[in-house]
Design a protein around this motif. Structure first.
Motif, PDB file in Angstrom:
ATOM      1  N   GLN A 115       0.824  -1.206   0.000  1.00 23.12           N
ATOM      2  CA  GLN A 115       0.000   0.000   0.000  1.00 23.12           C
ATOM      3  C   GLN A 115       0.862   1.262   0.000  1.00 23.12           C
ATOM      4  O   GLN A 115       0.520   2.254  -0.656  1.00 23.12           O
ATOM      5  CB  GLN A 115      -0.929   0.005   1.222  1.00 23.12           C
ATOM      6  CG  GLN A 115      -2.051  -1.023   1.152  1.00 23.12           C
ATOM      7  CD  GLN A 115      -3.163  -0.725   2.134  1.00 23.12           C
ATOM      8  OE1 GLN A 115      -3.572   0.425   2.287  1.00 23.12           O
ATOM      9  NE2 GLN A 115      -3.664  -1.756   2.807  1.00 23.12           N
ATOM     10  N   SER A 116       1.971   1.236   0.736  1.00 25.21           N
ATOM     11  CA  SER A 116       2.845   2.413   0.754  1.00 25.21           C
ATOM     12  C   SER A 116       3.468   2.653  -0.608  1.00 25.21           C
ATOM     13  O   SER A 116       3.657   3.801  -1.026  1.00 25.21           O
ATOM     14  CB  SER A 116       3.931   2.234   1.813  1.00 25.21           C
ATOM     15  OG  SER A 116       4.808   1.169   1.472  1.00 25.21           O
ATOM     16  N   ARG A 117       3.773   1.571  -1.339  1.00 28.73           N
ATOM     17  CA  ARG A 117       4.324   1.719  -2.689  1.00 28.73           C
ATOM     18  C   ARG A 117       3.265   2.246  -3.652  1.00 28.73           C
ATOM     19  O   ARG A 117       3.545   3.091  -4.502  1.00 28.73           O
ATOM     20  CB  ARG A 117       4.858   0.380  -3.193  1.00 28.73           C
ATOM     21  CG  ARG A 117       6.158  -0.056  -2.542  1.00 28.73           C
ATOM     22  CD  ARG A 117       6.695  -1.293  -3.227  1.00 28.73           C
ATOM     23  NE  ARG A 117       8.019  -1.639  -2.754  1.00 28.73           N
ATOM     24  CZ  ARG A 117       8.771  -2.596  -3.286  1.00 28.73           C
ATOM     25  NH1 ARG A 117       8.306  -3.303  -4.316  1.00 28.73           N
ATOM     26  NH2 ARG A 117       9.967  -2.855  -2.813  1.00 28.73           N
ATOM     27  N   GLU A 118       2.048   1.730  -3.511  1.00 28.40           N
ATOM     28  CA  GLU A 118       0.976   2.136  -4.415  1.00 28.40           C
ATOM     29  C   GLU A 118       0.603   3.599  -4.228  1.00 28.40           C
ATOM     30  O   GLU A 118       0.172   4.271  -5.176  1.00 28.40           O
ATOM     31  CB  GLU A 118      -0.255   1.265  -4.186  1.00 28.40           C
ATOM     32  CG  GLU A 118      -0.058  -0.199  -4.600  1.00 28.40           C
ATOM     33  CD  GLU A 118      -1.187  -1.075  -4.097  1.00 28.40           C
ATOM     34  OE1 GLU A 118      -2.163  -0.524  -3.539  1.00 28.40           O
ATOM     35  OE2 GLU A 118      -1.098  -2.310  -4.250  1.00 28.40           O
ATOM     36  N   SER A 119       0.744   4.119  -3.010  1.00 29.29           N
ATOM     37  CA  SER A 119       0.287   5.481  -2.713  1.00 29.29           C
ATOM     38  C   SER A 119       1.401   6.509  -2.787  1.00 29.29           C
ATOM     39  O   SER A 119       1.217   7.645  -2.345  1.00 29.29           O
ATOM     40  CB  SER A 119      -0.338   5.513  -1.312  1.00 29.29           C
ATOM     41  OG  SER A 119       0.606   5.100  -0.340  1.00 29.29           O
ATOM     42  N   LYS A 120       2.559   6.147  -3.311  1.00 23.06           N
ATOM     43  CA  LYS A 120       3.650   7.115  -3.441  1.00 23.06           C
ATOM     44  C   LYS A 120       3.221   8.275  -4.338  1.00 23.06           C
ATOM     45  O   LYS A 120       2.642   8.083  -5.398  1.00 23.06           O
ATOM     46  CB  LYS A 120       4.891   6.440  -4.039  1.00 23.06           C
ATOM     47  CG  LYS A 120       5.736   5.713  -3.001  1.00 23.06           C
ATOM     48  CD  LYS A 120       7.015   5.200  -3.626  1.00 23.06           C
ATOM     49  CE  LYS A 120       7.892   4.528  -2.575  1.00 23.06           C
ATOM     50  NZ  LYS A 120       9.148   4.003  -3.163  1.00 23.06           N
ATOM     51  N   GLY A 121       3.526   9.461  -3.889  1.00 26.43           N
ATOM     52  CA  GLY A 121       3.181  10.646  -4.673  1.00 26.43           C
ATOM     53  C   GLY A 121       1.833  11.232  -4.328  1.00 26.43           C
ATOM     54  O   GLY A 121       1.518  12.341  -4.745  1.00 26.43           O
ATOM     55  N   GLU A 145      -9.632  -2.146   5.976  1.00 25.33           N
ATOM     56  CA  GLU A 145     -10.399  -3.348   5.644  1.00 25.33           C
ATOM     57  C   GLU A 145      -9.588  -4.288   4.757  1.00 25.33           C
ATOM     58  O   GLU A 145      -9.617  -5.510   4.942  1.00 25.33           O
ATOM     59  CB  GLU A 145     -11.705  -2.961   4.955  1.00 25.33           C
ATOM     60  CG  GLU A 145     -12.680  -2.241   5.869  1.00 25.33           C
ATOM     61  CD  GLU A 145     -13.978  -1.932   5.159  1.00 25.33           C
ATOM     62  OE1 GLU A 145     -14.083  -2.234   3.946  1.00 25.33           O
ATOM     63  OE2 GLU A 145     -14.894  -1.389   5.812  1.00 25.33           O
ATOM     64  N   ARG A 146      -8.869  -3.723   3.796  1.00 21.47           N
ATOM     65  CA  ARG A 146      -8.024  -4.541   2.928  1.00 21.47           C
ATOM     66  C   ARG A 146      -6.937  -5.230   3.743  1.00 21.47           C
ATOM     67  O   ARG A 146      -6.679  -6.426   3.557  1.00 21.47           O
ATOM     68  CB  ARG A 146      -7.415  -3.663   1.840  1.00 21.47           C
ATOM     69  CG  ARG A 146      -6.224  -4.294   1.126  1.00 21.47           C
ATOM     70  CD  ARG A 146      -5.666  -3.388   0.053  1.00 21.47           C
ATOM     71  NE  ARG A 146      -4.280  -3.688  -0.229  1.00 21.47           N
ATOM     72  CZ  ARG A 146      -3.550  -3.116  -1.193  1.00 21.47           C
ATOM     73  NH1 ARG A 146      -4.103  -2.206  -1.966  1.00 21.47           N
ATOM     74  NH2 ARG A 146      -2.296  -3.435  -1.373  1.00 21.47           N
ATOM     75  N   SER A 203       5.805  -8.072  -6.187  1.00 19.76           N
ATOM     76  CA  SER A 203       5.317  -6.699  -6.281  1.00 19.76           C
ATOM     77  C   SER A 203       6.210  -5.863  -7.199  1.00 19.76           C
ATOM     78  O   SER A 203       5.722  -5.073  -8.013  1.00 19.76           O
ATOM     79  CB  SER A 203       5.279  -6.064  -4.884  1.00 19.76           C
ATOM     80  OG  SER A 203       4.896  -4.718  -4.954  1.00 19.76           O
ATOM     81  N   THR A 204       7.531  -6.083  -7.091  1.00 18.72           N
ATOM     82  CA  THR A 204       8.468  -5.356  -7.951  1.00 18.72           C
ATOM     83  C   THR A 204       8.281  -5.737  -9.407  1.00 18.72           C
ATOM     84  O   THR A 204       8.272  -4.878 -10.298  1.00 18.72           O
ATOM     85  CB  THR A 204       9.913  -5.653  -7.518  1.00 18.72           C
ATOM     86  OG1 THR A 204      10.071  -5.302  -6.141  1.00 18.72           O
ATOM     87  CG2 THR A 204      10.904  -4.864  -8.363  1.00 18.72           C
ATOM     88  N   ILE A 205       8.116  -7.038  -9.661  1.00 17.57           N
ATOM     89  CA  ILE A 205       7.903  -7.509 -11.036  1.00 17.57           C
ATOM     90  C   ILE A 205       6.614  -6.930 -11.605  1.00 17.57           C
ATOM     91  O   ILE A 205       6.567  -6.455 -12.740  1.00 17.57           O
ATOM     92  CB  ILE A 205       7.860  -9.046 -11.073  1.00 17.57           C
ATOM     93  CG1 ILE A 205       9.237  -9.616 -10.721  1.00 17.57           C
ATOM     94  CG2 ILE A 205       7.424  -9.546 -12.456  1.00 17.57           C
ATOM     95  CD1 ILE A 205       9.238 -11.130 -10.563  1.00 17.57           C
ATOM     96  N   ALA A 206       5.555  -6.949 -10.789  1.00 16.26           N
ATOM     97  CA  ALA A 206       4.263  -6.426 -11.252  1.00 16.26           C
ATOM     98  C   ALA A 206       4.349  -4.937 -11.548  1.00 16.26           C
ATOM     99  O   ALA A 206       3.804  -4.452 -12.545  1.00 16.26           O
ATOM    100  CB  ALA A 206       3.195  -6.697 -10.195  1.00 16.26           C
ATOM    101  N   SER A 207       5.060  -4.203 -10.688  1.00 10.16           N
ATOM    102  CA  SER A 207       5.203  -2.762 -10.914  1.00 10.16           C
ATOM    103  C   SER A 207       5.968  -2.487 -12.194  1.00 10.16           C
ATOM    104  O   SER A 207       5.617  -1.592 -12.967  1.00 10.16           O
ATOM    105  CB  SER A 207       5.927  -2.120  -9.722  1.00 10.16           C
ATOM    106  OG  SER A 207       5.176  -2.283  -8.536  1.00 10.16           O
ATOM    107  N   ALA A 208       7.013  -3.285 -12.453  1.00  8.74           N
ATOM    108  CA  ALA A 208       7.800  -3.111 -13.676  1.00  8.74           C
ATOM    109  C   ALA A 208       6.953  -3.412 -14.900  1.00  8.74           C
ATOM    110  O   ALA A 208       7.031  -2.714 -15.922  1.00  8.74           O
ATOM    111  CB  ALA A 208       9.022  -4.011 -13.632  1.00  8.74           C
TER     112      ALA A 208
END
Length: 258
Positions: free
Chosen positions: A95-101, A113-114, A239-244
């Motif tokens: 979640q912290s990676r997804e919400s960067k920026g 909840e998640r 998570s890193t692979i998916a982000s790439a």
């Protein structure tokens, strides 16, 4: 970076305390000295010894014994706590990676909840269910031996049957449910990753050596804790692979529009 520095400082402090306690001077031995009038140096050592005794005693052996006993006597509770905490930590990291920026505060970014859903998934399936699979069903099917042949059979059955037919599908179905998608969306995503992204090859590259250790040298009551430790880093890798992959797809889409 700041958190890593704090953790390093704590570890160094604990290490210094242990070293200091291992070199403490025993007053009984000093009292048996042939010198009836201790020198100023001896008095200084005695004062230092008294100061060291003020520090709290770090009895790591007792703590490890209590933890070991907990995993032995309450295996399902230990499995639930271990994997629930691991799943929660992995989701918070994601979640912290997804919400960067984002301009929201850290507390506003967290989806409680998640995270709770991940705790239930981690505790119930990755903890309790996998304990039953690996420590009850596997010994019933393949025995408790840890020779090369027995370990190879257990690893092969896990990689070729349990993981592709149970472990990975449950993970994708759980993820689709948490994100509000249908179970069919989850299965289609699993099929796509199998055929287009070499999911099993990536999975086997991590888990074949891991499960070889699990079934050969890791004590039975600590298997789930060991798997949870590796699984945490496996989730970071995924998570890193998916982000790439997402960034690559967005770049390709931008090129198409240009």
């Amino acid at each position: 970076m700041r958190q890593s520095s704090r953790m390093l400082s704590v570890i160094m402090t604990l290490g210094l305390l242990l070293v200091g306690q291992s070199f403490q001077v025993n007053p009984i031995h000093l009292g048996r000295s042939s010198n009836l009038h201790p020198s100023p140096q001896s008095n200084s050592r005695i004062r230092k010894h008294s100061q060291l005794n003020v520090l709290p005693t770090l009895d790591f052996s007792s703590a490890f014994s209590m933890i070991d006993a907990f995993y032995k006597t309450q295996p399902y509770e230990a499995a639930f706590v271990t994997c629930g905490v691991k799943a929660s930590a992995a989701d918070l990291l994601a979640q912290s990676r997804e919400s960067k920026g984002d301009e929201l505060s850290e507390s506003d970014k967290i989806e409680v909840e998640r995270n709770f859903a991940f705790i239930l998934y981690g505790g119930l399936y990755q903890g309790c269910a996998q304990y039953y699979i690996f420590n009850i069903i596997f010994p019933f099917l393949f025995g408790n031996e840890n020779d090369v042949a027995s370990v190879a059979v257990k690893v092969a059955f896990d990689m070729l049957v349990v993981s592709p037919l149970l472990c990975l599908p449950i993970a994708y179905l759980t993820k689709s449910a948490i994100y509000g998608e249908s179970w069919l969306d989850g299965l289609n995503k699993y099929k796509y990753d199998l055929t287009e992204k070499n999911l099993l090859l990536k999975y086997w590259s991590i888990w074949i050596p891991t499960q070889t250790l699990t079934f050969s040298v890791i004590p039975e009551h600590l298997r789930i804790a060991f798997i949870a430790l590796v699984s945490f880093f496996w989730l970071i890798i995924l998570s890193t692979i998916a982000s790439a992959d997402i960034e690559s797809e967005e770049a390709d889409a931008a090129k198409m529009k240009a």
